[in-house]
Design a protein around this motif. Structure first.
Motif, PDB file in Angstrom:
ATOM      1  N   CYS A 175      30.737  38.466  36.483  1.00 51.19           N
ATOM      2  CA  CYS A 175      30.337  39.212  37.669  1.00 51.19           C
ATOM      3  C   CYS A 175      29.796  40.555  37.172  1.00 51.19           C
ATOM      4  O   CYS A 175      30.546  41.318  36.558  1.00 51.19           O
ATOM      5  CB  CYS A 175      31.553  39.399  38.576  1.00 51.19           C
ATOM      6  SG  CYS A 175      31.292  40.438  40.025  1.00 51.19           S
ATOM      7  N   TRP A 200      38.670  39.181  43.122  1.00 57.20           N
ATOM      8  CA  TRP A 200      38.222  37.801  42.937  1.00 57.20           C
ATOM      9  C   TRP A 200      38.867  36.950  44.016  1.00 57.20           C
ATOM     10  O   TRP A 200      40.076  37.055  44.271  1.00 57.20           O
ATOM     11  CB  TRP A 200      38.610  37.272  41.561  1.00 57.20           C
ATOM     12  CG  TRP A 200      37.738  37.795  40.462  1.00 57.20           C
ATOM     13  CD1 TRP A 200      37.949  38.904  39.695  1.00 57.20           C
ATOM     14  CD2 TRP A 200      36.513  37.211  39.992  1.00 57.20           C
ATOM     15  NE1 TRP A 200      36.937  39.054  38.780  1.00 57.20           N
ATOM     16  CE2 TRP A 200      36.051  38.033  38.932  1.00 57.20           C
ATOM     17  CE3 TRP A 200      35.774  36.087  40.346  1.00 57.20           C
ATOM     18  CZ2 TRP A 200      34.873  37.761  38.234  1.00 57.20           C
ATOM     19  CZ3 TRP A 200      34.601  35.817  39.656  1.00 57.20           C
ATOM     20  CH2 TRP A 200      34.156  36.649  38.609  1.00 57.20           C
ATOM     21  N   TYR A 242      34.099  30.455  43.595  1.00 57.03           N
ATOM     22  CA  TYR A 242      34.730  31.691  43.126  1.00 57.03           C
ATOM     23  C   TYR A 242      33.799  32.862  43.417  1.00 57.03           C
ATOM     24  O   TYR A 242      32.623  32.862  43.037  1.00 57.03           O
ATOM     25  CB  TYR A 242      35.051  31.607  41.629  1.00 57.03           C
ATOM     26  CG  TYR A 242      36.219  30.675  41.375  1.00 57.03           C
ATOM     27  CD1 TYR A 242      36.017  29.297  41.311  1.00 57.03           C
ATOM     28  CD2 TYR A 242      37.512  31.164  41.245  1.00 57.03           C
ATOM     29  CE1 TYR A 242      37.082  28.433  41.103  1.00 57.03           C
ATOM     30  CE2 TYR A 242      38.587  30.312  41.041  1.00 57.03           C
ATOM     31  CZ  TYR A 242      38.361  28.949  40.980  1.00 57.03           C
ATOM     32  OH  TYR A 242      39.421  28.090  40.794  1.00 57.03           O
ATOM     33  N   CYS A 248      33.310  37.141  43.454  1.00 61.51           N
ATOM     34  CA  CYS A 248      33.773  38.492  43.143  1.00 61.51           C
ATOM     35  C   CYS A 248      33.282  39.411  44.258  1.00 61.51           C
ATOM     36  O   CYS A 248      32.259  39.137  44.905  1.00 61.51           O
ATOM     37  CB  CYS A 248      33.291  38.963  41.780  1.00 61.51           C
ATOM     38  SG  CYS A 248      31.513  39.213  41.622  1.00 61.51           S
TER      39      CYS A 248
END
Lengths: 114, 112
Positions: free
Chosen positions: B23, B34, B87, B89
């Motif tokens: 990220c 996260w 996922y 960030c």
């Protein structure tokens, strides 16, 4: 302890209509933020409410408006719906200030505009 | 243009493999978080990193915040099918705590 709740879970509207989405924050939280998440993308910040006022706003047109009530719950209103408004709308609540503020997300409302 | 760029965008691996998700930003962030998101659900917070150089471990997941607070990484050891998900960030830029920026996400698929 109930987390963030949102209603409805799913919604189908047609172009030009108006929609209202609702959010109840996690117990003890006073700040509510709204996000739009298109399919396959990360959430985009719409606006944040604190003390019944819009405190910050992302790059969304005036068709997107909101409200926060004295009990900290919030509504997101979208007028003159466009096909491109189809998305998952997420509400997040938080409390406190500064860089340790943690946002907790609801399950979202899936909006489909036909 | 995303303020937070994540890479890779997609990752498909076999169970037991290791992986790292990145990220990156040109801006300084006061904190980075996260999240993992499953289809049709809201993001679920995994960790918050606040201090430059900070490393946090959550079972098989290791999170690191860059020294300059402009980047972060998520490393998963011995991935399992249950790790499958998106996922994300996200974080607050320094001096603006009211606006929260998300990366575009990394879609991870762990095959049994």
């Amino acid at each position: 302890d109930a987390g963030v709740t949102q209603s409805p879970t799913h919604l189908i509207k047609t172009r030009g209509q108006q929609v209202t989405l609702r959010c109840s924050p996690k117990s003890g939280h006073d700040t509510v933020s709204w996000y739009q998440q298109a399919l396959g993308q990360g959430p985009q910040f719409i606006f944040q409410y604190y003390e019944e006022e819009e405190r910050q706003r992302g790059n969304f047109p005036d068709r997107f408006s909101g409200h926060q009530f004295p009990n900290y719950s919030s509504e997101l209103n979208v007028n003159a719906l466009l096909l491109g408004d189809s998305a998952l709308y997420l509400c997040a609540s938080s409390s406190g200030q500064g860089n340790r503020e943690t946002q907790y997300f609801g399950p979202g409302t899936r909006l489909l505009v036909l | 243009t995303q303020l937070l760029e994540q890479s890779p965008q997609f990752l498909s691996i076999q169970e037991g493999e290791n992986l790292t998700v990145y990220c990156n930003s040109s801006s300084v962030f006061s904190s980075l978080q996260w999240y993992r998101q499953e289809p049709g659900e809201g993001p679920v917070l995994l960790v918050t990193v606040v201090t430059g150089g900070e490393v946090k471990k959550l079972k098989r997941l290791t999170f690191q915040f860059g020294d300059a607070r402009k980047d972060s990484s998520l490393h998963i050891t011995a991935a399992q099918p249950g790790d499958t998900g998106l996922y994300l960030c996200a974080g607050h830029r320094e001096y603006n705590f009211n606006k929260f920026y998300f990366g575009s996400g990394t879609k991870l698929n762990v095959k049994p």
